[in-house]
Design a protein around this motif. Structure first.
Motif, PDB file in Angstrom:
ATOM      1  N   LYS A  47       0.830  -1.204   0.000  1.00 44.72           N
ATOM      2  CA  LYS A  47       0.000   0.000   0.000  1.00 44.72           C
ATOM      3  C   LYS A  47       0.868   1.259   0.000  1.00 44.72           C
ATOM      4  O   LYS A  47       0.531   2.249  -0.658  1.00 44.72           O
ATOM      5  CB  LYS A  47      -0.949  -0.018   1.196  1.00 44.72           C
ATOM      6  N   SER A  48       1.980   1.202   0.722  1.00 40.11           N
ATOM      7  CA  SER A  48       2.894   2.351   0.729  1.00 40.11           C
ATOM      8  C   SER A  48       3.468   2.605  -0.662  1.00 40.11           C
ATOM      9  O   SER A  48       3.603   3.761  -1.091  1.00 40.11           O
ATOM     10  CB  SER A  48       4.033   2.102   1.718  1.00 40.11           C
ATOM     11  N   GLU A  49       3.807   1.536  -1.368  1.00 42.28           N
ATOM     12  CA  GLU A  49       4.327   1.676  -2.733  1.00 42.28           C
ATOM     13  C   GLU A  49       3.283   2.282  -3.668  1.00 42.28           C
ATOM     14  O   GLU A  49       3.618   3.112  -4.527  1.00 42.28           O
ATOM     15  CB  GLU A  49       4.788   0.315  -3.256  1.00 42.28           C
ATOM     16  N   ILE A  50       2.035   1.891  -3.486  1.00 44.81           N
ATOM     17  CA  ILE A  50       0.955   2.461  -4.309  1.00 44.81           C
ATOM     18  C   ILE A  50       0.820   3.953  -4.044  1.00 44.81           C
ATOM     19  O   ILE A  50       0.653   4.751  -4.970  1.00 44.81           O
ATOM     20  CB  ILE A  50      -0.375   1.717  -4.034  1.00 44.81           C
ATOM     21  N   ILE A  51       0.922   4.325  -2.773  1.00 47.49           N
ATOM     22  CA  ILE A  51       0.817   5.753  -2.418  1.00 47.49           C
ATOM     23  C   ILE A  51       1.910   6.551  -3.122  1.00 47.49           C
ATOM     24  O   ILE A  51       1.643   7.621  -3.681  1.00 47.49           O
ATOM     25  CB  ILE A  51       0.903   5.939  -0.885  1.00 47.49           C
ATOM     26  N   GLU A  52       3.127   6.011  -3.098  1.00 45.88           N
ATOM     27  CA  GLU A  52       4.247   6.722  -3.712  1.00 45.88           C
ATOM     28  C   GLU A  52       4.086   6.847  -5.232  1.00 45.88           C
ATOM     29  O   GLU A  52       4.518   7.831  -5.826  1.00 45.88           O
ATOM     30  CB  GLU A  52       5.548   6.007  -3.373  1.00 45.88           C
ATOM     31  N   SER A  53       3.502   5.855  -5.859  1.00 43.03           N
ATOM     32  CA  SER A  53       3.394   5.866  -7.329  1.00 43.03           C
ATOM     33  C   SER A  53       2.135   6.563  -7.841  1.00 43.03           C
ATOM     34  O   SER A  53       2.019   6.853  -9.016  1.00 43.03           O
ATOM     35  CB  SER A  53       3.448   4.438  -7.864  1.00 43.03           C
ATOM     36  N   ASN A  54       1.197   6.819  -6.983  1.00 42.23           N
ATOM     37  CA  ASN A  54      -0.068   7.402  -7.446  1.00 42.23           C
ATOM     38  C   ASN A  54      -0.469   8.573  -6.558  1.00 42.23           C
ATOM     39  O   ASN A  54      -1.263   8.436  -5.640  1.00 42.23           O
ATOM     40  CB  ASN A  54      -1.157   6.312  -7.444  1.00 42.23           C
ATOM     41  N   ASN A  55       0.074   9.734  -6.871  1.00 44.96           N
ATOM     42  CA  ASN A  55      -0.152  10.921  -6.043  1.00 44.96           C
ATOM     43  C   ASN A  55      -1.614  11.356  -6.028  1.00 44.96           C
ATOM     44  O   ASN A  55      -2.076  11.940  -5.047  1.00 44.96           O
ATOM     45  CB  ASN A  55       0.716  12.079  -6.533  1.00 44.96           C
ATOM     46  N   SER A  56      -2.362  11.068  -7.071  1.00 40.93           N
ATOM     47  CA  SER A  56      -3.757  11.516  -7.118  1.00 40.93           C
ATOM     48  C   SER A  56      -4.621  10.813  -6.068  1.00 40.93           C
ATOM     49  O   SER A  56      -5.629  11.360  -5.626  1.00 40.93           O
ATOM     50  CB  SER A  56      -4.342  11.280  -8.518  1.00 40.93           C
ATOM     51  N   ASN A  57      -4.202   9.615  -5.680  1.00 41.67           N
ATOM     52  CA  ASN A  57      -4.958   8.874  -4.652  1.00 41.67           C
ATOM     53  C   ASN A  57      -4.262   8.905  -3.300  1.00 41.67           C
ATOM     54  O   ASN A  57      -4.603   8.128  -2.404  1.00 41.67           O
ATOM     55  CB  ASN A  57      -5.142   7.425  -5.080  1.00 41.67           C
ATOM     56  N   GLU A  58      -3.301   9.781  -3.147  1.00 45.61           N
ATOM     57  CA  GLU A  58      -2.458   9.787  -1.954  1.00 45.61           C
ATOM     58  C   GLU A  58      -3.261   9.914  -0.657  1.00 45.61           C
ATOM     59  O   GLU A  58      -3.051   9.146   0.293  1.00 45.61           O
ATOM     60  CB  GLU A  58      -1.433  10.916  -2.049  1.00 45.61           C
ATOM     61  N   ALA A  59      -4.159  10.871  -0.586  1.00 47.90           N
ATOM     62  CA  ALA A  59      -4.906  11.095   0.656  1.00 47.90           C
ATOM     63  C   ALA A  59      -5.730   9.853   1.027  1.00 47.90           C
ATOM     64  O   ALA A  59      -5.716   9.405   2.186  1.00 47.90           O
ATOM     65  CB  ALA A  59      -5.805  12.310   0.522  1.00 47.90           C
ATOM     66  N   PHE A  60      -6.430   9.299   0.060  1.00 45.23           N
ATOM     67  CA  PHE A  60      -7.245   8.107   0.315  1.00 45.23           C
ATOM     68  C   PHE A  60      -6.382   6.940   0.792  1.00 45.23           C
ATOM     69  O   PHE A  60      -6.727   6.241   1.749  1.00 45.23           O
ATOM     70  CB  PHE A  60      -8.008   7.715  -0.952  1.00 45.23           C
ATOM     71  N   MET A  61      -5.284   6.721   0.119  1.00 39.27           N
ATOM     72  CA  MET A  61      -4.432   5.590   0.458  1.00 39.27           C
ATOM     73  C   MET A  61      -3.791   5.768   1.837  1.00 39.27           C
ATOM     74  O   MET A  61      -3.628   4.802   2.581  1.00 39.27           O
ATOM     75  CB  MET A  61      -3.349   5.394  -0.612  1.00 39.27           C
ATOM     76  N   GLU A  63      -5.138   7.300   4.377  1.00 37.02           N
ATOM     77  CA  GLU A  63      -6.179   6.982   5.350  1.00 37.02           C
ATOM     78  C   GLU A  63      -6.329   5.469   5.511  1.00 37.02           C
ATOM     79  O   GLU A  63      -6.441   4.962   6.633  1.00 37.02           O
ATOM     80  CB  GLU A  63      -7.517   7.586   4.919  1.00 37.02           C
ATOM     81  N   GLU A  64      -6.323   4.777   4.403  1.00 40.63           N
ATOM     82  CA  GLU A  64      -6.463   3.322   4.447  1.00 40.63           C
ATOM     83  C   GLU A  64      -5.267   2.675   5.153  1.00 40.63           C
ATOM     84  O   GLU A  64      -5.418   1.759   5.959  1.00 40.63           O
ATOM     85  CB  GLU A  64      -6.605   2.774   3.019  1.00 40.63           C
ATOM     86  N   LEU A  65      -4.081   3.175   4.844  1.00 45.74           N
ATOM     87  CA  LEU A  65      -2.872   2.667   5.479  1.00 45.74           C
ATOM     88  C   LEU A  65      -2.905   2.905   6.992  1.00 45.74           C
ATOM     89  O   LEU A  65      -2.609   2.006   7.788  1.00 45.74           O
ATOM     90  CB  LEU A  65      -1.642   3.341   4.866  1.00 45.74           C
ATOM     91  N   ASN A  66      -3.292   4.100   7.381  1.00 40.65           N
ATOM     92  CA  ASN A  66      -3.369   4.412   8.814  1.00 40.65           C
ATOM     93  C   ASN A  66      -4.409   3.553   9.521  1.00 40.65           C
ATOM     94  O   ASN A  66      -4.182   3.100  10.645  1.00 40.65           O
ATOM     95  CB  ASN A  66      -3.658   5.897   9.021  1.00 40.65           C
ATOM     96  N   ALA A  67      -5.521   3.328   8.854  1.00 38.42           N
ATOM     97  CA  ALA A  67      -6.553   2.475   9.453  1.00 38.42           C
ATOM     98  C   ALA A  67      -6.036   1.048   9.624  1.00 38.42           C
ATOM     99  O   ALA A  67      -6.291   0.401  10.643  1.00 38.42           O
ATOM    100  CB  ALA A  67      -7.810   2.483   8.582  1.00 38.42           C
ATOM    101  N   THR A  68      -5.296   0.577   8.635  1.00 36.30           N
ATOM    102  CA  THR A  68      -4.735  -0.776   8.721  1.00 36.30           C
ATOM    103  C   THR A  68      -3.698  -0.854   9.837  1.00 36.30           C
ATOM    104  O   THR A  68      -3.675  -1.821  10.603  1.00 36.30           O
ATOM    105  CB  THR A  68      -4.096  -1.179   7.376  1.00 36.30           C
ATOM    106  N   LYS A  69      -2.835   0.161   9.925  1.00 34.80           N
ATOM    107  CA  LYS A  69      -1.838   0.200  10.996  1.00 34.80           C
ATOM    108  C   LYS A  69      -2.506   0.223  12.362  1.00 34.80           C
ATOM    109  O   LYS A  69      -2.084  -0.485  13.283  1.00 34.80           O
ATOM    110  CB  LYS A  69      -0.929   1.423  10.842  1.00 34.80           C
ATOM    111  N   GLN A  70      -3.541   1.048  12.490  1.00 34.04           N
ATOM    112  CA  GLN A  70      -4.258   1.152  13.762  1.00 34.04           C
ATOM    113  C   GLN A  70      -4.890  -0.192  14.120  1.00 34.04           C
ATOM    114  O   GLN A  70      -4.791  -0.649  15.266  1.00 34.04           O
ATOM    115  CB  GLN A  70      -5.334   2.250  13.681  1.00 34.04           C
ATOM    116  N   SER A  71      -5.511  -0.814  13.148  1.00 33.56           N
ATOM    117  CA  SER A  71      -6.142  -2.123  13.376  1.00 33.56           C
ATOM    118  C   SER A  71      -5.102  -3.152  13.791  1.00 33.56           C
ATOM    119  O   SER A  71      -5.313  -3.933  14.725  1.00 33.56           O
ATOM    120  CB  SER A  71      -6.868  -2.567  12.108  1.00 33.56           C
ATOM    121  N   LEU A  72      -3.985  -3.158  13.097  1.00 36.22           N
ATOM    122  CA  LEU A  72      -2.906  -4.099  13.423  1.00 36.22           C
ATOM    123  C   LEU A  72      -2.376  -3.838  14.828  1.00 36.22           C
ATOM    124  O   LEU A  72      -2.172  -4.769  15.603  1.00 36.22           O
ATOM    125  CB  LEU A  72      -1.774  -3.971  12.395  1.00 36.22           C
ATOM    126  N   SER A  73      -2.184  -2.595  15.161  1.00 38.02           N
ATOM    127  CA  SER A  73      -1.694  -2.237  16.481  1.00 38.02           C
ATOM    128  C   SER A  73      -2.665  -2.703  17.564  1.00 38.02           C
ATOM    129  O   SER A  73      -2.255  -3.274  18.580  1.00 38.02           O
ATOM    130  CB  SER A  73      -1.487  -0.727  16.565  1.00 38.02           C
TER     131      SER A  73
END
Length: 108
Positions: A47-61, A63-73
């Protein structure tokens, strides 16, 4: 009376073996959790790689990454607490079994 002690020792050893099996099950659960964590970490990396390669979806990605990290934590913390409690209970039972066995031998 010696036979009673032998039987008592056998019962205590059976309880210790039972508790050891609980530990083995907890360890297997821990391994499964670690495998799941590795899968989630891999997913986070992708997901981090997708964020880096696709700036137009950066904000959405993000949020999703943070939610996944929070869930994992949260999952990791919950599992750690459960495992710690189980270990403490197991240690307590083990100590009680040893004390009982020692007391029986002292009484003889």
């Amino acid at each position: 009376e010696c036979q009673d002690l032998v039987e008592e020792k056998g019962a205590l050893n059976a309880k210790i073996n039972e508790l050891n099996q609980v530990v083995e099950k907890r360890n297997a659960a821990q391994v499964a959790l670690e495998d799941r964590i590795n899968e989630l970490n891999s997913s986070l990396k992708k997901k981090s790689e997708i964020i880096e390669s696709n700036n137009s979806n950066e904000a959405f990605m993000k949020e999703e990454l943070n939610a996944t990290k929070q869930s994992l934590s949260e999952q990791m913390n919950k599992q750690k607490e459960e495992h710690q409690k189980a270990l403490e209970n197991l240690e307590s039972e083990h100590k009680k079994a040893i004390i009982q066995l020692n007391n029986k031998w002292k009484d003889q």
